[in-house]
Design a protein around this motif. Structure first.
Motif, PDB file in Angstrom:
ATOM      1  N   MET A 257       0.841  -1.187   0.000  1.00 48.22           N
ATOM      2  CA  MET A 257       0.000   0.000   0.000  1.00 48.22           C
ATOM      3  C   MET A 257       0.883   1.246   0.000  1.00 48.22           C
ATOM      4  O   MET A 257       1.673   1.445   0.913  1.00 48.22           O
ATOM      5  N   THR A 258       0.774   2.061  -1.028  1.00 45.61           N
ATOM      6  CA  THR A 258       1.617   3.243  -1.163  1.00 45.61           C
ATOM      7  C   THR A 258       0.913   4.487  -0.653  1.00 45.61           C
ATOM      8  O   THR A 258      -0.312   4.543  -0.519  1.00 45.61           O
ATOM      9  N   GLN A 259       1.725   5.519  -0.383  1.00 50.55           N
ATOM     10  CA  GLN A 259       1.157   6.796   0.039  1.00 50.55           C
ATOM     11  C   GLN A 259       0.264   7.374  -1.057  1.00 50.55           C
ATOM     12  O   GLN A 259      -0.779   7.970  -0.767  1.00 50.55           O
ATOM     13  N   ASP A 260       0.667   7.184  -2.304  1.00 47.92           N
ATOM     14  CA  ASP A 260      -0.151   7.670  -3.417  1.00 47.92           C
ATOM     15  C   ASP A 260      -1.533   7.016  -3.422  1.00 47.92           C
ATOM     16  O   ASP A 260      -2.546   7.680  -3.670  1.00 47.92           O
ATOM     17  N   ALA A 261      -1.568   5.703  -3.149  1.00 47.12           N
ATOM     18  CA  ALA A 261      -2.848   4.992  -3.137  1.00 47.12           C
ATOM     19  C   ALA A 261      -3.752   5.529  -2.028  1.00 47.12           C
ATOM     20  O   ALA A 261      -4.966   5.701  -2.222  1.00 47.12           O
ATOM     21  N   ILE A 262      -3.160   5.816  -0.887  1.00 42.63           N
ATOM     22  CA  ILE A 262      -3.937   6.356   0.237  1.00 42.63           C
ATOM     23  C   ILE A 262      -4.453   7.744  -0.103  1.00 42.63           C
ATOM     24  O   ILE A 262      -5.625   8.070   0.143  1.00 42.63           O
ATOM     25  N   GLU A 263      -3.610   8.574  -0.684  1.00 44.23           N
ATOM     26  CA  GLU A 263      -4.025   9.938  -1.030  1.00 44.23           C
ATOM     27  C   GLU A 263      -5.115   9.929  -2.093  1.00 44.23           C
ATOM     28  O   GLU A 263      -6.073  10.717  -2.028  1.00 44.23           O
ATOM     29  N   GLN A 264      -4.987   9.043  -3.079  1.00 45.27           N
ATOM     30  CA  GLN A 264      -6.013   8.950  -4.116  1.00 45.27           C
ATOM     31  C   GLN A 264      -7.336   8.480  -3.532  1.00 45.27           C
ATOM     32  O   GLN A 264      -8.417   8.979  -3.899  1.00 45.27           O
ATOM     33  N   ALA A 265      -7.276   7.519  -2.599  1.00 41.73           N
ATOM     34  CA  ALA A 265      -8.494   7.031  -1.970  1.00 41.73           C
ATOM     35  C   ALA A 265      -9.155   8.131  -1.135  1.00 41.73           C
ATOM     36  O   ALA A 265     -10.384   8.262  -1.135  1.00 41.73           O
ATOM     37  N   TRP A 266      -8.344   8.926  -0.450  1.00 42.78           N
ATOM     38  CA  TRP A 266      -8.897  10.021   0.339  1.00 42.78           C
ATOM     39  C   TRP A 266      -9.575  11.055  -0.562  1.00 42.78           C
ATOM     40  O   TRP A 266     -10.666  11.544  -0.241  1.00 42.78           O
ATOM     41  N   ASP A 267      -8.953  11.360  -1.678  1.00 41.34           N
ATOM     42  CA  ASP A 267      -9.571  12.287  -2.634  1.00 41.34           C
ATOM     43  C   ASP A 267     -10.941  11.761  -3.082  1.00 41.34           C
ATOM     44  O   ASP A 267     -11.903  12.531  -3.224  1.00 41.34           O
ATOM     45  N   ALA A 268     -11.023  10.453  -3.298  1.00 43.45           N
ATOM     46  CA  ALA A 268     -12.282   9.855  -3.732  1.00 43.45           C
ATOM     47  C   ALA A 268     -13.325   9.894  -2.616  1.00 43.45           C
ATOM     48  O   ALA A 268     -14.509  10.136  -2.867  1.00 43.45           O
ATOM     49  N   VAL A 269     -12.897   9.665  -1.381  1.00 41.86           N
ATOM     50  CA  VAL A 269     -13.810   9.738  -0.239  1.00 41.86           C
ATOM     51  C   VAL A 269     -14.385  11.147  -0.115  1.00 41.86           C
ATOM     52  O   VAL A 269     -15.596  11.338   0.023  1.00 41.86           O
ATOM     53  N   VAL A 270     -13.510  12.148  -0.183  1.00 37.10           N
ATOM     54  CA  VAL A 270     -13.959  13.536  -0.059  1.00 37.10           C
ATOM     55  C   VAL A 270     -14.878  13.905  -1.224  1.00 37.10           C
ATOM     56  O   VAL A 270     -15.930  14.535  -1.041  1.00 37.10           O
TER      57      VAL A 270
ATOM     58  N   ARG B 262     -14.991  21.735   3.347  1.00 33.63           N
ATOM     59  CA  ARG B 262     -13.803  22.249   4.028  1.00 33.63           C
ATOM     60  C   ARG B 262     -12.695  21.204   4.180  1.00 33.63           C
ATOM     61  O   ARG B 262     -11.613  21.512   4.667  1.00 33.63           O
ATOM     62  N   LEU B 263     -12.988  19.985   3.797  1.00 32.25           N
ATOM     63  CA  LEU B 263     -11.995  18.920   3.946  1.00 32.25           C
ATOM     64  C   LEU B 263     -10.831  19.121   2.974  1.00 32.25           C
ATOM     65  O   LEU B 263     -11.029  19.468   1.821  1.00 32.25           O
ATOM     66  N   THR B 264      -9.629  18.879   3.464  1.00 28.70           N
ATOM     67  CA  THR B 264      -8.411  19.001   2.671  1.00 28.70           C
ATOM     68  C   THR B 264      -7.603  17.712   2.796  1.00 28.70           C
ATOM     69  O   THR B 264      -7.922  16.851   3.627  1.00 28.70           O
ATOM     70  N   PRO B 265      -6.531  17.575   2.027  1.00 27.23           N
ATOM     71  CA  PRO B 265      -5.675  16.394   2.182  1.00 27.23           C
ATOM     72  C   PRO B 265      -5.133  16.243   3.601  1.00 27.23           C
ATOM     73  O   PRO B 265      -4.910  15.120   4.075  1.00 27.23           O
ATOM     74  N   ALA B 266      -4.950  17.355   4.297  1.00 25.15           N
ATOM     75  CA  ALA B 266      -4.414  17.302   5.660  1.00 25.15           C
ATOM     76  C   ALA B 266      -5.424  16.745   6.660  1.00 25.15           C
ATOM     77  O   ALA B 266      -5.063  16.404   7.797  1.00 25.15           O
ATOM     78  N   ASP B 267      -6.691  16.640   6.261  1.00 21.64           N
ATOM     79  CA  ASP B 267      -7.744  16.161   7.157  1.00 21.64           C
ATOM     80  C   ASP B 267      -7.975  14.659   7.056  1.00 21.64           C
ATOM     81  O   ASP B 267      -8.936  14.137   7.639  1.00 21.64           O
ATOM     82  N   LEU B 268      -7.122  13.962   6.321  1.00 20.74           N
ATOM     83  CA  LEU B 268      -7.253  12.517   6.150  1.00 20.74           C
ATOM     84  C   LEU B 268      -7.377  11.819   7.499  1.00 20.74           C
ATOM     85  O   LEU B 268      -6.611  12.096   8.428  1.00 20.74           O
ATOM     86  N   VAL B 269      -8.350  10.924   7.604  1.00 24.03           N
ATOM     87  CA  VAL B 269      -8.544  10.114   8.799  1.00 24.03           C
ATOM     88  C   VAL B 269      -8.520   8.649   8.389  1.00 24.03           C
ATOM     89  O   VAL B 269      -9.264   8.239   7.491  1.00 24.03           O
TER      90      VAL B 269
END
Length: 216
Positions: A1-14, A52-59
């Motif tokens: 699991m890469t950081q890119d995969a996590i960031e892309q998934a978070w973008d999709a969640v938001v 208001r959610l941003t990449p920094a708000d990833l949970v």
């Protein structure tokens, strides 16, 4: 699991969470969205407007609910999301307070078979009994209502659907809300009762879907 995969998934969640607001399926910060990436579950935080959610708000939490990443508290409905991930093949979960679906949840114990797209959710859509939001009791009710299904209604509360990805989970939510609206509309005509499909007719649709590709 890469950081890119996590960031892309978070973008999709938001993006999916914002879509629930745009499409009128939630009001304010109600409802919640999550996606599973490996053994992590990315989930919308509690009480934060989606715009208001941003990449920094990833949970991110693990399947036991321990927060692994992020500074914000995860949604209060985390027990429901985690139980679905632990007990089904879900890779994404969408929970809304959609108007027509919530209205139907207060009227019946199962959405009447008003349309054949019920087959895309696995069969007649059940209504999970009421329990306080955010509780293990509600999570257990939802899991039983989802047995053999990919979506259900929550009594006096809303909807929950899951899928192989967020697009599929969201499409199932939208389809469920549409079916509820159709049934409410048809059943509101004075002196007339809507015709309903039989279990055999729904089974016939389900069989056709299996040869048609993935119903969304």
């Amino acid at each position: 699991m890469t950081q890119d995969a996590i960031e892309q998934a978070w973008d999709a969640v938001v993006g999916t969470a914002r879509r629930t607001v745009t499409d009128g399926l939630v009001v304010g910060t109600s409802g919640n969205v999550s996606a599973r990436v490996g053994d992590l579950v990315l989930v919308t935080p509690s009480g934060v407007p989606y715009d208001r959610l941003t990449p920094a708000d990833l949970v991110a939490v693990d399947l036991d609910g321990t927060r692994i990443r992020g500074r914000l508290a995860p949604t209060s409905e985390l027990p429901m999301h985690l139980e679905i991930y632990r007990r089904t093949t879900a890779r994404a979960v969408v929970h809304t307070h959609a108007v027509h679906a919530t209205a139907v949840s207060a009227l019946v114990t199962e959405l009447p078979l008003i349309h054949y797209m019920a087959a895309a959710l696995g069969g007649p859509v059940r209504v999970a009994p009421y329990a306080l939001y955010g509780t293990e009791e509600l999570a257990a009710h939802v899991l039983r209502a989802l047995d053999g299904r990919t979506g259900c209604l929550l009594r006096n509360h809303g909807t929950v659907t899951y899928g192989d990805d967020l697009d599929q989970a969201y499409d199932r939510t939208a389809q469920l809300e549409w079916m509820c609206r159709v049934w409410l509309t048809a059943s509101s005509v004075p002196g007339l009762a809507p015709s309903l499909l039989s279990a055999a007719e729904l089974d016939e649709v389900a069989e056709k879907f299996r040869g048609y590709g993935r119903p969304r």
